[in-house]
Scaffold this motif. Structure first.
Motif, PDB file in Angstrom:
ATOM      1  N   ARG A 102       0.106  16.359  12.240  1.00 54.39           N
ATOM      2  CA  ARG A 102      -1.255  16.311  11.683  1.00 54.39           C
ATOM      3  C   ARG A 102      -1.195  16.472  10.172  1.00 54.39           C
ATOM      4  NH1 ARG A 102      -4.760  17.226  16.095  1.00 54.39           N
ATOM      5  NH2 ARG A 102      -3.524  17.850  17.874  1.00 54.39           N
ATOM      6  N   PRO A 103      -1.496  15.400   9.432  1.00 56.84           N
ATOM      7  CA  PRO A 103      -1.465  15.511   7.976  1.00 56.84           C
ATOM      8  C   PRO A 103      -2.460  16.560   7.486  1.00 56.84           C
ATOM      9  CG  PRO A 103      -1.694  13.202   8.642  1.00 56.84           C
ATOM     10  CD  PRO A 103      -1.873  14.040   9.870  1.00 56.84           C
ATOM     11  N   ARG A 104      -2.067  17.289   6.462  1.00 57.02           N
ATOM     12  CA  ARG A 104      -2.934  18.291   5.813  1.00 57.02           C
ATOM     13  C   ARG A 104      -3.076  17.957   4.346  1.00 57.02           C
ATOM     14  NH1 ARG A 104      -4.635  19.076   9.736  1.00 57.02           N
ATOM     15  NH2 ARG A 104      -4.566  20.800  11.187  1.00 57.02           N
ATOM     16  N   PRO A 105      -4.286  17.757   3.803  1.00 58.21           N
ATOM     17  CA  PRO A 105      -5.514  17.648   4.568  1.00 58.21           C
ATOM     18  C   PRO A 105      -5.542  16.342   5.365  1.00 58.21           C
ATOM     19  CG  PRO A 105      -5.897  17.006   2.288  1.00 58.21           C
ATOM     20  CD  PRO A 105      -4.471  17.459   2.378  1.00 58.21           C
ATOM     21  N   THR A 106      -6.372  16.285   6.387  1.00 61.58           N
ATOM     22  CA  THR A 106      -6.550  15.033   7.100  1.00 61.58           C
ATOM     23  C   THR A 106      -7.360  14.104   6.204  1.00 61.58           C
ATOM     24  OG1 THR A 106      -8.631  15.716   8.076  1.00 61.58           O
ATOM     25  CG2 THR A 106      -6.627  16.207   9.342  1.00 61.58           C
ATOM     26  N   ARG A 107      -7.383  12.835   6.524  1.00 58.54           N
ATOM     27  CA  ARG A 107      -8.145  11.888   5.720  1.00 58.54           C
ATOM     28  C   ARG A 107      -9.628  12.283   5.740  1.00 58.54           C
ATOM     29  NH1 ARG A 107      -6.750   5.936   6.861  1.00 58.54           N
ATOM     30  NH2 ARG A 107      -4.775   6.692   6.068  1.00 58.54           N
TER      31      ARG A 107
ATOM     32  N   ALA B  39       0.869  -1.179   0.000  1.00 60.42           N
ATOM     33  CA  ALA B  39       0.000   0.000   0.000  1.00 60.42           C
ATOM     34  C   ALA B  39       0.902   1.224   0.000  1.00 60.42           C
ATOM     35  CB  ALA B  39      -0.899  -0.010   1.223  1.00 60.42           C
ATOM     36  N   GLN B  40       0.562   2.213  -0.812  1.00 63.52           N
ATOM     37  CA  GLN B  40       1.368   3.424  -0.879  1.00 63.52           C
ATOM     38  C   GLN B  40       0.665   4.541  -0.127  1.00 63.52           C
ATOM     39  OE1 GLN B  40       2.405   4.434  -4.920  1.00 63.52           O
ATOM     40  NE2 GLN B  40       2.891   2.319  -5.407  1.00 63.52           N
ATOM     41  N   TYR B  41       1.398   5.158   0.769  1.00 64.23           N
ATOM     42  CA  TYR B  41       0.877   6.279   1.551  1.00 64.23           C
ATOM     43  C   TYR B  41       1.563   7.541   1.063  1.00 64.23           C
ATOM     44  CZ  TYR B  41      -0.722   2.764   4.951  1.00 64.23           C
ATOM     45  OH  TYR B  41      -1.338   1.714   5.569  1.00 64.23           O
ATOM     46  N   SER B  42       0.840   8.649   1.060  1.00 63.44           N
ATOM     47  CA  SER B  42       1.484   9.900   0.671  1.00 63.44           C
ATOM     48  C   SER B  42       0.820  11.083   1.361  1.00 63.44           C
ATOM     49  CB  SER B  42       1.412  10.084  -0.843  1.00 63.44           C
ATOM     50  OG  SER B  42       2.003  11.323  -1.191  1.00 63.44           O
ATOM     51  N   ASP B  43       1.661  12.069   1.699  1.00 61.02           N
ATOM     52  CA  ASP B  43       1.119  13.325   2.236  1.00 61.02           C
ATOM     53  C   ASP B  43       1.190  14.418   1.165  1.00 61.02           C
ATOM     54  OD1 ASP B  43       3.796  13.949   2.125  1.00 61.02           O
ATOM     55  OD2 ASP B  43       4.025  14.344   4.255  1.00 61.02           O
ATOM     56  N   GLY B  44       1.413  14.006  -0.071  1.00 59.78           N
ATOM     57  CA  GLY B  44       1.502  14.971  -1.154  1.00 59.78           C
ATOM     58  C   GLY B  44       2.943  15.348  -1.468  1.00 59.78           C
ATOM     59  N   GLU B  45       3.799  15.362  -0.468  1.00 68.41           N
ATOM     60  CA  GLU B  45       5.217  15.702  -0.646  1.00 68.41           C
ATOM     61  C   GLU B  45       6.074  14.440  -0.700  1.00 68.41           C
ATOM     62  OE1 GLU B  45       7.512  18.572   0.234  1.00 68.41           O
ATOM     63  OE2 GLU B  45       5.980  20.056  -0.212  1.00 68.41           O
ATOM     64  N   TRP B  46       5.700  13.486   0.151  1.00 67.07           N
ATOM     65  CA  TRP B  46       6.476  12.264   0.316  1.00 67.07           C
ATOM     66  C   TRP B  46       5.572  11.068   0.105  1.00 67.07           C
ATOM     67  CZ3 TRP B  46      11.738  12.283   1.398  1.00 67.07           C
ATOM     68  CH2 TRP B  46      12.287  13.530   1.744  1.00 67.07           C
ATOM     69  N   MET B  47       6.170   9.961  -0.319  1.00 70.29           N
ATOM     70  CA  MET B  47       5.441   8.718  -0.489  1.00 70.29           C
ATOM     71  C   MET B  47       6.199   7.616   0.232  1.00 70.29           C
ATOM     72  SD  MET B  47       5.241   5.606  -2.109  1.00 70.29           S
ATOM     73  CE  MET B  47       6.352   5.544  -3.505  1.00 70.29           C
ATOM     74  N   TRP B  48       5.469   6.710   0.890  1.00 69.75           N
ATOM     75  CA  TRP B  48       6.115   5.568   1.543  1.00 69.75           C
ATOM     76  C   TRP B  48       5.169   4.386   1.466  1.00 69.75           C
ATOM     77  CZ3 TRP B  48       4.616  10.109   3.768  1.00 69.75           C
ATOM     78  CH2 TRP B  48       3.504  10.068   4.635  1.00 69.75           C
ATOM     79  N   PHE B  49       5.722   3.203   1.752  1.00 62.96           N
ATOM     80  CA  PHE B  49       4.939   1.979   1.684  1.00 62.96           C
ATOM     81  C   PHE B  49       4.488   1.556   3.072  1.00 62.96           C
ATOM     82  CE2 PHE B  49       7.702   1.833  -2.034  1.00 62.96           C
ATOM     83  CZ  PHE B  49       6.765   1.615  -3.034  1.00 62.96           C
ATOM     84  N   GLY B  50       3.487   0.676   3.087  1.00 64.57           N
ATOM     85  CA  GLY B  50       2.989   0.151   4.360  1.00 64.57           C
ATOM     86  C   GLY B  50       4.093  -0.455   5.201  1.00 64.57           C
ATOM     87  N   HIS B  51       5.012  -1.185   4.569  1.00 61.52           N
ATOM     88  CA  HIS B  51       6.064  -1.839   5.361  1.00 61.52           C
ATOM     89  C   HIS B  51       7.059  -0.827   5.947  1.00 61.52           C
ATOM     90  CE1 HIS B  51       7.801  -2.078   1.194  1.00 61.52           C
ATOM     91  NE2 HIS B  51       8.851  -1.625   1.833  1.00 61.52           N
ATOM     92  N   THR B  52       7.169   0.356   5.327  1.00 60.71           N
ATOM     93  CA  THR B  52       8.069   1.377   5.885  1.00 60.71           C
ATOM     94  C   THR B  52       7.592   1.779   7.282  1.00 60.71           C
ATOM     95  OG1 THR B  52       8.413   2.187   3.635  1.00 60.71           O
ATOM     96  CG2 THR B  52       9.172   3.604   5.417  1.00 60.71           C
ATOM     97  N   ILE B  53       6.280   1.846   7.452  1.00 54.25           N
ATOM     98  CA  ILE B  53       5.718   2.218   8.759  1.00 54.25           C
ATOM     99  C   ILE B  53       6.136   1.174   9.810  1.00 54.25           C
ATOM    100  CG2 ILE B  53       3.591   2.667  10.066  1.00 54.25           C
ATOM    101  CD1 ILE B  53       2.319   3.523   7.353  1.00 54.25           C
ATOM    102  N   HIS B  54       6.107  -0.090   9.404  1.00 53.49           N
ATOM    103  CA  HIS B  54       6.547  -1.160  10.319  1.00 53.49           C
ATOM    104  C   HIS B  54       8.022  -0.974  10.689  1.00 53.49           C
ATOM    105  CE1 HIS B  54       6.987  -5.298  11.918  1.00 53.49           C
ATOM    106  NE2 HIS B  54       8.167  -5.269  11.305  1.00 53.49           N
ATOM    107  N   TYR B  55       8.840  -0.612   9.716  1.00 52.29           N
ATOM    108  CA  TYR B  55      10.273  -0.409  10.005  1.00 52.29           C
ATOM    109  C   TYR B  55      10.476   0.749  10.986  1.00 52.29           C
ATOM    110  CZ  TYR B  55      11.132  -3.393   5.897  1.00 52.29           C
ATOM    111  OH  TYR B  55      11.153  -4.419   4.997  1.00 52.29           O
TER     112      TYR B  55
END
Ligand SMILES: [Zn+2]
Length: 139
Positions: free
Chosen positions: A115-120, A77-93
């Motif tokens: 606090r992510p902007r915008p929030t989900r 799963a790819q997560y992004s705040d608009g500036e950066w992107m990371w994968f689900g496993h990165t959160i585990h690391y």
């Protein structure tokens, strides 16, 4: 998201053909001790950003963590705040292996007070409002 977000990606084998460009050697970045006193807040930020994309075209959806017995359920799963992107496993690391993150990213998260902007919720509400504008509910 108009521009390409910067990638935070770690792998035990960054030369693997499935790895995205810029993937770092995981073992060079993990630590036995806590790096960030606010790691829990950083992890919360990383989990609650608005943009999450599940995508499994180049990796298996489930695979084991190379460092512990955990199985990643949403590894790709790819997560992004608009500036950066990371994968689900990165959160585990970050959460379990104290991985060192790009300093620029950590600074940004702290500046946003975790606090992510915008929030989900804002993201979903905006999308819903847009949808209703386009297709007003029948009366
Ligand atoms: Zn692990």
């Amino acid at each position: 998201m108009s521009k390409q977000p910067k990638t935070i990606s770690f792998s035990i084998d960054p030369t693997h053909p499935g790895c995205v460009p810029g993937t770092l050697q995981l073992l060079d970045y993990v630590s036995d001790t806590v790096i960030y006193p606010d790691a829990a807040e950083i992890v919360m930020y990383m989990k609650t950003v608005a943009y999450v994309l599940s995508n499994s075209y180049h990796l298996h959806e489930c695979f084991p963590c190379p460092l512990c017995p955990a199985i990643f359920a949403y590894a790709t799963a790819q997560y992004s705040d608009g500036e950066w992107m990371w994968f689900g496993h990165t959160i585990h690391y970050v959460e379990h292996h104290h991985v060192l993150l790009p300093e620029e990213f950590v600074q940004r998260v702290r500046e946003l007070n975790y606090r992510p902007r915008p929030t989900r919720r804002e993201y979903v509400e905006n999308a819903r409002a847009l949808q209703e504008k386009r297709h007003p509910p029948a009366e």
